[in-house]
Motif scaffolding. Sequence first.
Motif, PDB file in Angstrom:
ATOM      1  N   ARG A  14       0.835  -1.209   0.000  1.00  9.26           N
ATOM      2  CA  ARG A  14       0.000   0.000   0.000  1.00  9.26           C
ATOM      3  C   ARG A  14       0.870   1.260   0.000  1.00  9.26           C
ATOM      4  NH1 ARG A  14      -3.405  -3.442   3.125  1.00  9.26           N
ATOM      5  NH2 ARG A  14      -2.517  -2.738   5.082  1.00  9.26           N
ATOM      6  N   ASN A  17       2.639   1.607  -3.480  1.00 14.17           N
ATOM      7  CA  ASN A  17       1.689   2.063  -4.495  1.00 14.17           C
ATOM      8  C   ASN A  17       1.327   3.531  -4.296  1.00 14.17           C
ATOM      9  OD1 ASN A  17       1.661  -0.374  -5.840  1.00 14.17           O
ATOM     10  ND2 ASN A  17      -0.126  -1.143  -4.741  1.00 14.17           N
ATOM     11  N   PHE A  18       1.193   3.964  -3.031  1.00 13.99           N
ATOM     12  CA  PHE A  18       0.920   5.372  -2.750  1.00 13.99           C
ATOM     13  C   PHE A  18       2.067   6.238  -3.266  1.00 13.99           C
ATOM     14  CE2 PHE A  18       1.684   9.037   0.029  1.00 13.99           C
ATOM     15  CZ  PHE A  18       0.518   9.757  -0.209  1.00 13.99           C
ATOM     16  N   LYS A  20       4.221   5.561  -5.592  1.00 12.96           N
ATOM     17  CA  LYS A  20       4.245   5.514  -7.053  1.00 12.96           C
ATOM     18  C   LYS A  20       3.197   6.455  -7.651  1.00 12.96           C
ATOM     19  CE  LYS A  20       4.385   2.268 -10.847  1.00 12.96           C
ATOM     20  NZ  LYS A  20       3.299   2.063 -11.723  1.00 12.96           N
ATOM     21  N   ARG A  21       1.969   6.391  -7.133  1.00 11.55           N
ATOM     22  CA  ARG A  21       0.893   7.272  -7.623  1.00 11.55           C
ATOM     23  C   ARG A  21       1.224   8.742  -7.343  1.00 11.55           C
ATOM     24  NH1 ARG A  21      -2.254   3.407  -5.287  1.00 11.55           N
ATOM     25  NH2 ARG A  21      -2.675   4.746  -3.513  1.00 11.55           N
ATOM     26  N   TYR A  22       1.728   9.022  -6.142  1.00 11.88           N
ATOM     27  CA  TYR A  22       2.071  10.394  -5.776  1.00 11.88           C
ATOM     28  C   TYR A  22       3.119  10.940  -6.741  1.00 11.88           C
ATOM     29  CZ  TYR A  22       3.117  14.384  -2.757  1.00 11.88           C
ATOM     30  OH  TYR A  22       3.282  15.651  -2.258  1.00 11.88           O
ATOM     31  N   TYR A  23       4.132  10.122  -7.037  1.00  9.36           N
ATOM     32  CA  TYR A  23       5.183  10.558  -7.955  1.00  9.36           C
ATOM     33  C   TYR A  23       4.620  10.813  -9.360  1.00  9.36           C
ATOM     34  CZ  TYR A  23       9.496  10.911 -10.534  1.00  9.36           C
ATOM     35  OH  TYR A  23      10.506  11.377 -11.345  1.00  9.36           O
ATOM     36  N   GLU A  24       3.776   9.914  -9.820  1.00  5.31           N
ATOM     37  CA  GLU A  24       3.183  10.071 -11.151  1.00  5.31           C
ATOM     38  C   GLU A  24       2.338  11.341 -11.242  1.00  5.31           C
ATOM     39  OE1 GLU A  24       1.129   6.342 -11.507  1.00  5.31           O
ATOM     40  OE2 GLU A  24       2.927   5.282 -12.181  1.00  5.31           O
ATOM     41  N   GLN A  25       1.659  11.705 -10.160  1.00  2.97           N
ATOM     42  CA  GLN A  25       0.782  12.878 -10.155  1.00  2.97           C
ATOM     43  C   GLN A  25       1.525  14.184  -9.878  1.00  2.97           C
ATOM     44  OE1 GLN A  25      -2.192  11.879  -7.231  1.00  2.97           O
ATOM     45  NE2 GLN A  25      -3.162  10.359  -8.550  1.00  2.97           N
ATOM     46  N   ASN A  26       2.604  14.122  -9.086  1.00  5.33           N
ATOM     47  CA  ASN A  26       3.270  15.340  -8.618  1.00  5.33           C
ATOM     48  C   ASN A  26       4.700  15.533  -9.115  1.00  5.33           C
ATOM     49  OD1 ASN A  26       1.147  16.339  -6.625  1.00  5.33           O
ATOM     50  ND2 ASN A  26       1.470  14.238  -5.961  1.00  5.33           N
ATOM     51  N   ASN A  38      -1.617  10.497   5.018  1.00  5.63           N
ATOM     52  CA  ASN A  38      -2.447   9.693   4.124  1.00  5.63           C
ATOM     53  C   ASN A  38      -2.918   8.407   4.799  1.00  5.63           C
ATOM     54  OD1 ASN A  38      -3.407   9.084   1.233  1.00  5.63           O
ATOM     55  ND2 ASN A  38      -2.259   7.266   1.805  1.00  5.63           N
ATOM     56  N   SER A  78      -0.124  -5.323  -6.432  1.00  5.81           N
ATOM     57  CA  SER A  78      -1.040  -4.359  -5.809  1.00  5.81           C
ATOM     58  C   SER A  78      -2.177  -5.148  -5.179  1.00  5.81           C
ATOM     59  CB  SER A  78      -1.558  -3.361  -6.835  1.00  5.81           C
ATOM     60  OG  SER A  78      -2.172  -4.021  -7.909  1.00  5.81           O
TER      61      SER A  78
END
Length: 79
Positions: A14, A17-18, A20-26, A38, A78
């Motif tokens: 978890r 994955n958080f 990874k998503r944070y990096y992709e978005q920011n 979070n 995931s």
Amino acid sequence: MSQVKIPMTKPQVRLFNFMKRYYEQNGQMPLQREMAENFKCSSPTIQFHLKGLEKRGWITRIPGAERAIALSDSHHPSY
């Protein structure tokens, strides 16, 4: 060739994955404080899981540097 990695625990998946998503978005990694917020847990809990991910080969960290976490380029599960 990528090294074989030790499987992650569910909390580590978890967190991974958080990040990874944070990096992709920011375009940058989250601060430990942001991870703790979070997941509604303490920074020491996040540090514990980050150390586990590092020992298992899923991340690399640079001590003393802010946002200095590099994710492994290998496939990850995931949940």
